[in-house]
Scaffold this motif. Structure first.
Motif, short mmCIF file in Angstrom:
data_model
loop_
_atom_site.label_atom_id
_atom_site.label_comp_id
_atom_site.label_asym_id
_atom_site.label_seq_id
_atom_site.Cartn_x
_atom_site.Cartn_y
_atom_site.Cartn_z
N HIS A 160 49.65 48.09 10.55
CA HIS A 160 50.20 48.66 11.77
C HIS A 160 50.66 47.59 12.75
O HIS A 160 51.61 47.79 13.49
N PHE A 161 49.97 46.45 12.73
CA PHE A 161 50.47 45.32 13.53
C PHE A 161 51.85 44.90 13.01
O PHE A 161 52.76 44.61 13.77
N VAL A 162 51.95 44.88 11.69
CA VAL A 162 53.22 44.54 11.04
C VAL A 162 54.32 45.49 11.50
O VAL A 162 55.41 45.08 11.90
N LEU A 163 53.98 46.76 11.46
CA LEU A 163 54.95 47.77 11.87
C LEU A 163 55.35 47.56 13.33
O LEU A 163 56.53 47.65 13.68
N GLY A 164 54.38 47.26 14.17
CA GLY A 164 54.65 47.04 15.58
C GLY A 164 55.59 45.88 15.81
O GLY A 164 56.56 45.99 16.56
N ALA A 165 55.32 44.77 15.17
CA ALA A 165 56.16 43.59 15.34
C ALA A 165 57.58 43.87 14.85
O ALA A 165 58.57 43.49 15.48
N PHE A 168 59.37 46.42 17.17
CA PHE A 168 59.69 45.80 18.44
C PHE A 168 60.87 44.85 18.31
O PHE A 168 61.76 44.81 19.16
#
Lengths: 215, 215
Positions: A160-165, A168
């Motif tokens: 999910h961090f991956v998705l966020g970066a 963005f």
DNA sequence: ATGCATTTAAAACATGCGTTTTAATTTATA
DNA sequence: TATAAATTAAAACGCATGTTTTAAATGCAT
């Protein structure tokens, strides 16, 4: 002679561009129909509702992207041994393929994906899981194989961090590229952002989990 | 005897909670004033406009957070030698400090920051740069010292990827924690997400820039 | 206690939204 | 070509938003 474009297609084309630029909620049907040069009521006539239009816009991309991603992942998995970065590289071809179907396809798609999550469109998440849940599962499994040291919970969060970066980078991409060009005198093409992104993502996923004591 | 809370404070408290939960645009003044148990018109009376209210909500946090972050960064810089992860650890104390000022302070603040970027509130970006631009510059400089091998352009992009991952983790934090709890039977406290985030971010920033040829 | 400034209250305003309705028009079929 | 169906067009509906206006209430000096 350019082939005749149906009202549906005019709406979809105008909608996806505006959605990717402004988000779903911020884009009004009046903006879309004005841009598409069709009547306001035709959206509800052809799609039923704005929500269904959003879904149709996304579906047009997902139906191309997901099978392509699946192929890439299966191909990589067949090699038996691979790195995290190679897993992320599986996104390259499906993304660039969409650029041939529609100009600015990759950027549009990732922006749409971004807004879909940022605006917490529950129905979109449901739609994606329902139609392409197996591809998502394959992605998770492949990533886990590349990182067997990570627990499922750790992987869940990092993904999910991956998705966020990613999201963005795309959503604020145009503005960022502008700033970058002004500050560093270096223009960065939209589809080159992914070249900068993948090493970052792979580095993040591969990071050690041990947490040094703060302070 | 609880001390009397002014109308301004009632509005700010209700607004920040709703903003953090739903975003700025999705939150109406009527929701805010109902929650705060004040008259609708008092928002415009005390703050002038919704935009100014958003700014006031953010300012109340930034005025505490930014000086605290500056102190931490200066303290680290004085040691002369440090890692990327240590730079990100500088965010821990300023964040947890805000938890003492206001309960759920850290989560609220990061969520607000997330929506501020996600919704591309230009005036907020301008405000932040105007009042705390020097702290941002210090952060950039410190990160560059920890990663001298990265070019300014590379650092620019990676810092925005960092921001994206952070923001996303917070904005979709409640929903994600819920899913994580359901799927893994493991509840994750809001302020523990940062513990999972920092290794990811540091790993991403530290990643090598060489790009293997795709395909 | 009086008079003035500040604050709260209630209502209305103007605007924009998604949607629906009704009628006109085009398209296709027999 | 006549008729039915599909599509487009124009207008209005109902609702929610941020904001403004006007009046009542409150606080606070003198």
């Amino acid at each position: 002679m350019a082939k005749r474009i149906s009202t549906q297609e005019k709406i979809l084309n105008a909608a996806e561009a505006l959605f990717a630029e402004q988000g779903f909620e911020q884009t009004s049907l009046r903006q879309i129909t004005t841009e598409a040069e069709v009547n306001l009521a035709s959206v509800n006539y052809h799609f039923g509702s704005k929500k269904s239009l959003i879904q149709a816009v996304m579906a047009r991309y997902l139906e191309v992207f997901m099978p392509s991603l699946q192929t890439e992942l299966e191909q990589l998995a067949a090699t038996g041994n691979f790195t995290t970065r190679e897993v992320f590289n599986c996104f390259r071809k499906p993304l660039s393929d969409m650029g041939q179907v529609r100009k600015h396809g990759p950027t549009l798609f990732l922006s749409l994906l971004g807004f879909a999550y940022a605006e917490i469109q529950g129905h979109l998440r449901r739609y994606t899981m329902e139609h392409f849940g197996d591809v998502i599962a394959l992605l998770l499994e492949t990533l886990h194989q590349a990182n067997p040291q990570l627990s499922p919970v750790d992987m869940f969060w990092r993904l999910h961090f991956v998705l966020g970066a990613t999201v963005f980078a795309q959503v604020s991409g145009p503005a960022l590229r502008e700033i970058a060009a002004a500050d560093f005198g270096e223009a960065v093409a939209a589809d080159q952002v992914i070249d900068r992104l993948i090493p970052f993502l792979a580095g993040g996923v591969d990071a050690t989990t041990d947490t040094p004591v703060a302070q």
